[in-house]
Design an enzyme around this catalytic site. Structure first.
Site, PDB file in Angstrom:
ATOM      1  N   ASP A 188      -5.580  -6.002  10.270  1.00 62.14           N
ATOM      2  CA  ASP A 188      -7.013  -5.359  10.568  1.00 62.14           C
ATOM      3  C   ASP A 188      -7.958  -6.247  10.157  1.00 62.14           C
ATOM      4  O   ASP A 188      -8.975  -6.109  10.738  1.00 62.14           O
ATOM      5  CB  ASP A 188      -7.027  -4.107   9.368  1.00 62.14           C
ATOM      6  CG  ASP A 188      -6.470  -4.344   8.043  1.00 62.14           C
ATOM      7  OD1 ASP A 188      -6.057  -5.566   7.714  1.00 62.14           O
ATOM      8  OD2 ASP A 188      -6.465  -3.528   7.363  1.00 62.14           O
ATOM      9  N   LYS A 245       0.721  -1.184  -0.005  1.00 64.73           N
ATOM     10  CA  LYS A 245       0.142   0.001  -0.102  1.00 64.73           C
ATOM     11  C   LYS A 245       0.861   1.251   0.162  1.00 64.73           C
ATOM     12  O   LYS A 245       0.362   2.397   0.643  1.00 64.73           O
ATOM     13  CB  LYS A 245      -1.003   0.126   1.183  1.00 64.73           C
ATOM     14  CG  LYS A 245      -1.972  -1.025   1.032  1.00 64.73           C
ATOM     15  CD  LYS A 245      -2.798  -1.101   2.210  1.00 64.73           C
ATOM     16  CE  LYS A 245      -2.215  -1.533   3.514  1.00 64.73           C
ATOM     17  NZ  LYS A 245      -3.149  -1.899   4.568  1.00 64.73           N
TER      18      LYS A 245
HETATM   19  C1  GLC Z   1      -2.824  -4.839   2.486  1.00 61.85           C
HETATM   20  C2  GLC Z   1      -2.011  -5.467   3.628  1.00 61.85           C
HETATM   21  C3  GLC Z   1      -2.716  -6.375   4.397  1.00 61.85           C
HETATM   22  C4  GLC Z   1      -3.862  -5.602   5.000  1.00 61.85           C
HETATM   23  C5  GLC Z   1      -4.927  -5.273   3.793  1.00 61.85           C
HETATM   24  C6  GLC Z   1      -6.064  -4.214   4.071  1.00 61.85           C
HETATM   25  O1  GLC Z   1      -3.149  -6.033   1.493  1.00 61.85           O
HETATM   26  O2  GLC Z   1      -0.975  -6.273   3.216  1.00 61.85           O
HETATM   27  O3  GLC Z   1      -1.943  -6.869   5.688  1.00 61.85           O
HETATM   28  O4  GLC Z   1      -4.844  -6.507   5.832  1.00 61.85           O
HETATM   29  O5  GLC Z   1      -3.859  -4.404   2.988  1.00 61.85           O
HETATM   30  O6  GLC Z   1      -5.839  -3.199   4.652  1.00 61.85           O
END
Ligand code: GLC
Length: 476
Positions: A219, A183
């Site tokens: 999360d 991200k």
């Molecule tokens: C990205 C992260 C993951 C998280 C997701 C949503 O894929 O690698 O850990 O859960 O974003 O935030």
């Protein structure tokens, strides 16, 4: 949620909207060349079934000990083996890093019916995303300190749950090694390190609070836990926000990467799939477009998070922008001219897609607002219809792929009834996402399988507190 043929009634976000799924069927005002350009985003039932098959294989590889290291969907064990009972009590701090905002929270689990949450969002300087790891963790500790002092908590020894939403190889509830940034983050000196130690050291360096980091969680796990507090049948946590990922409750004996998978007295384990990486080995090329490839190239992690880049809010807007720019260059939209703003990368926010699709058919109130924010003037109705058509193509593909992911997990769990806790800006704010997800899941699932999609409130608050409570209990 009631359904009539083609029209869906959706009451999650205030006013009830009548929604018609066009699913790539061209509105009369849209040029056939534009239709051809977005064709790649339209995936049919056959392709969706293929996605489910391929994903099933990858999830099995992630879970199994001998294939885990080369698997792309890692299926990390979360070390969370207890779902909430509703009897958890106490005061916990939580940090939430990895979504659109950075937050500090204080959660007081007073009773099942009474959970007090106080939180503060902090402005997260973009420069921190690519700076040093030390600068990042010092910033987190500084915000935490400010929050604790403001609420007079500096002398309380409070346990903290750290919602850290990145791929983490967990070696316990309070030990997690960052495997890779996602991200848009790329801070130095963090990959390969235990992020709990990095956070705790930053807290201790300040010496002005007594906080103890007891748990780290994804999360998705917070979302599942938070939802399960009220819905005992919740077994899946899903995020469709800046990023996308899901976790689910697996039988401990299948979680081969967990040391005690054969001996643990506890029957289940939450698995953080990290499904965003699905396709990093090339198995998703049949649903990707040339626009996806361009987006991928300009991210800090090219070749990684292929599935996520087709689905999540961080990338959807840019996909729409790229299609629009292509159409403008071919003189098919906006009379062949655009604005300085829309020429900038990432200037088309994913929230614009939700805005544009919120307009009733034939109305362009939100669309006009978006166009004016982007500095595009003098648009005709066909331009606006084309823009909406492009937005729909991108958001429908996202929902379809997400539906494939959920169906893969439900099939893997082999259950007939499940509640899915969901959070994230795309799911929350896109006017049709919930209905699209539900519609495509129904089409893909075996008959008789019942599921409920529930918005999960405060995963990174209540969810983090619940995981912290488990960690505290385990240490007693
Ligand atoms: C990205 C992260 C993951 C998280 C997701 C949503 O894929 O690698 O850990 O859960 O974003 O935030």
């Amino acid at each position: 949620m009631r359904r009539t043929s083609g029209l869906f009634t959706h009451s999650l976000f205030g006013p009830v909207l009548k929604i018609f799924f066009r699913d790539g069927k061209m509105p009369s005002l849209v040029n056939t060349e534009i239709e051809a350009a977005v064709k790649g985003f339209l995936i049919d039932q056959e392709k969706m079934t293929e996605v489910v098959e391929r994903m099933t294989k990858e999830i099995k590889m992630g879970l199994a000990k001998d294939t885990h290291s080369r698997a792309v969907i890692k299926c990390f064990v979360s070390h969370v083996q207890d779902l909430p009972t509703g009897k958890e009590r106490g005061k916990y701090l939580a940090l939430d890093l990895g979504g659109s905002t950075f937050r500090v929270l204080l959660v007081n689990l007073l009773s099942e019916a009474d959970v007090e949450i106080v939180s503060k969002s902090f402005n997260f300087p973009v420069t921190l995303m690519s700076g040093s790891g030390k600068a990042l963790f010092d910033f987190l500790a500084e915000c935490l300190s400010e929050f604790c002092h403001y609420h007079g908590l500096e002398n309380e020894s409070l346990p903290l749950g750290f919602t850290f939403s990145f791929p983490v190889q967990q070696q316990g509830l309070s030990k997690g090694i960052l495997v890779a940034w996602t991200k848009g983050f790329s801070c130095e000196g963090v990959v390969g390190k235990n992020v709990v130690t990095l956070l705790q050291e930053a807290i201790d360096r300040r010496g002005d609070m007594k906080v103890n980091t007891v748990a780290i969680l994804n999360d998705t796990v917070g979302t599942l836990m938070s939802c399960a507090f009220y819905h005992p049948n919740c077994r899946i946590g899903l995020i469709v926000g800046t990023g996308s990922n899901a976790c689910y409750v697996e039988k401990t004996v299948n979680a081969e990467c967990f040391e005690g998978y054969q001996t643990s007295p506890k029957p289940s384990m939450i698995i953080n799939c990290e499904w965003g990486a699905f396709g990093d080995n090339g198995v998703l090329e049949f649903v990707r477009t040339t626009y996806d490839k361009i987006v991928d190239k300009v991210t800090p992690n090219p070749g990684k998070q292929t599935f996520e880049k087709c689905i999540s809010g961080m990338y959807m807007g840019e996909l729409v922008r790229l299609v629009v720019m292509d159409m403008v260059a071919r003189d098919l939209m906006f009379h062949g001219t655009s604005s300085q703003k829309i020429q900038e990368r990432w200037s088309f926010k994913s929230s614009y897609i939700s805005d544009i699709e919120s307009d009733a058919p034939g109305e362009y109130r939100s669309c006009n607002k978006v166009l004016s924010e982007l500095g595009i003037v003098g648009c005709q109705e066909p331009d606006k219809e084309a823009l909406r058509f492009i937005c729909e193509a991108v958001s429908s593909r996202s929902a379809k792929l997400c539906a494939c992911g959920l169906v893969t997990i439900i099939n893997k769990m082999n259950i007939n009834e499940v509640v899915i806790g969901i959070d994230g800006s795309v799911y929350r704010f896109h006017p049709k996402y919930h209905d699209l997800l539900q519609f495509h899941m129904k089409k893909l699932l075996k008959p008789g399988v019942k599921f409920e999609l529930v918005v999960s409130e405060d995963g990174s608050g209540r969810g983090a507190a619940l995981v912290a409570a488990t960690a505290v209990k385990a240490k007693l």
